[in-house]
Design an enzyme around this catalytic site. Structure first.
Site: not given
Ligand code: CAP
Ligand code: MG
Length: 420
Positions: A159, A161, A185, A187-188, A277-278, A318, A346-348, A370
């Protein structure tokens, strides 16, 4: 000649055949419909019927779906019906996910006959399920690529991202890997932008990866985002393999299932695993009364052959989640011998949430953080140490407080973020 009308698609006495694809929908009929008329329209429009009475030879009715169950149901604070529809296998082209989805999750989602409709769940018959490749590795990545024993594998995404230079990205990877994490990883939304070009990032990250392997004596890997339009994505898969990656990462919803199937084919040639990644899934699954559930998206991803997929954090973190635990159970249960899929949380997430996460989801998962690594007050390396220590303690059944006594980086993370 016979006339086919909407009513011909309703038969509540029908018992689905083993070879039928059986779909469960949540349906709210429009004001001018009742449950039966809405259910028969769902079956009709998603198989071979339409609004007008058709005069056709009898044979095509063999392809008709049957609405065979209707029960009152709720979705959040809304009220509707759970409708079961059985589809004959001849309706589908095996191995063609877009074709299947154009039936069961196609025009019906926009029909005026329903105010809301959601594809909740599918029961896949064996011939249709096994017409797909399925995963190559699934949860065995934990032992085949890593040496993770009984602990979850760990990953971090740099981050911010997007915006980091290639050097910064690779350096963060080095710090995370040497701090104890298994995976770096992308980021998307990081692919091949000018500030961090794809091939440079690939070579520099893997060079840092090799250093980290040398220094730690542990296997390390990289989730390289190959998402792209057209044949470019396949070229990126080839490049990943040539440079010694074990994985590629694909934004499976935004690039589409046909593309995922192509990547799966190409990855088999190289023996590469696929991290799914979704991003954009919530456009389909966020409203509990409409769309396509994450459970079904995860099923589709497994059939198309991804090895690991984000399934949420069981309500920690999150982002809004749909039944992470149930989805994870489906992904790791038997499906006619197809490989399973490793669920990624993943996510917060941050180290303090790990005990509760492992309590809810078990250890047969990946844990990705992240902000919860790079936001550590002492930086990425310490953040990685904290996450690794939290994961090991949870897998061993030790308390996180005891682990923090042994690992100052974890103590600092807990001071900053607590355990909620
Ligand atoms: C997480 C993350 C992931 C999300 C995807 C983000 O970062 O890299 O893409 O978790 O959501 O960009 O938000 P943090 P999910 O660890 O900084 O939150 O896993 O629900 O598909
Ligand atoms: Mg991400």
């Amino acid at each position: 000649m016979v006339g086919i009308t909407y009513e011909d698609f309703l038969d509540l006495s029908y018992d689905p055949a083993d070879s039928d694809l059986v779909c469960e929908f949540y349906v709210e009929p429009a004001a001018d419909q009742d449950a039966e008329s809405a259910a028969s329209r769902v079956a009709s429009e998603s198989s071979n019927g339409t609004w007008a009475e058709l005069q056709v030879d009898g044979g095509v009715t063999d392809l008709s779906a049957t609405a065979c169950g209707i029960e009152a149901a709720t979705a959040g604070d809304r009220e509707g019906y759970r409708v079961t529809v059985a589809y004959p296998d001849a309706l589908f082209e095996g191995g063609n996910m877009p074709q299947i989805l154009s039936c069961i999750a196609g025009n019906i989602l926009g029909m005026k006959a329903v105010d809301r409709i959601r594809l909740l769940d599918c029961t896949w018959p064996e011939p249709l399920a096994t017409s797909f490749a399925g995963p190559q590795f699934g949860t065995s990545v934990r032992s085949e690529i890593f040496d993770a024993d009984d602990r979850p594998i760990t990953a971090t995404v740099p981050k911010p991202k997007v915006g980091l230079s290639t050097d910064q990205h690779a350096q963060i990877g080095y710090e995370a890997w040497t701090g104890g994490l298994d995976l770096l990883k992308d980021d998307e939304n990081l692919t091949d932008q000018a500030f961090n070009p794809f091939e440079d990032r690939l070579t520099e990250s893997l060079a840092q990866r090799d250093r980290a392997v040398e220094e730690t004596g542990e296997p390390k890997s990289y989730l390289l985002n190959v998402t792209a339009g057209g044949t470019e994505m396949l070229e990126r898969v080839d490049m990943a393999a040539e440079h010694g990656c074990e994985y590629v990462m694909v934004d499976v919803v935004t690039c589409g299932w046909a593309a995922v199937q192509q990547v799966r084919e190409r990855c088999e040639r190289h023996g590469l695993a696929i991290h799914a990644h979704r991003a954009m899934h919530a456009a389909f699954d966020r409203l509990p009364s409409h769309g396509v559930s994450m459970r079904v998206i995860a099923q589709i991803a497994r059939l198309c052959g991804v090895d690991q997929i984000h399934t949420g954090t069981a309500d920690l973190g999150k982002l809004a989640n749909e039944d992470t635990v149930g989805i994870n159970e489906w992904l790791t249960s038997d499906l006619y011998g197809l490989d399973d899929v490793l669920p990624m949380a993943s996510g917060g997430l941050h180290p303090g949430l790990v005990p509760e996460l492992v309590d809810r989801c078990g250890t047969n998962i990946g844990i990705q953080a992240g902000g919860g690594v790079h936001g550590h007050p002492d930086g990425t390396h310490e953040g990685a140490k904290a996450l690794r220590a939290a994961v090991e303690a949870a897998a061993e059944g030790r308390s996180i407080e005891a682990a923090a006594d042994d690992e100052p980086a974890l103590a600092t993370a807990l001071d900053k973020w607590g355990t909620e």
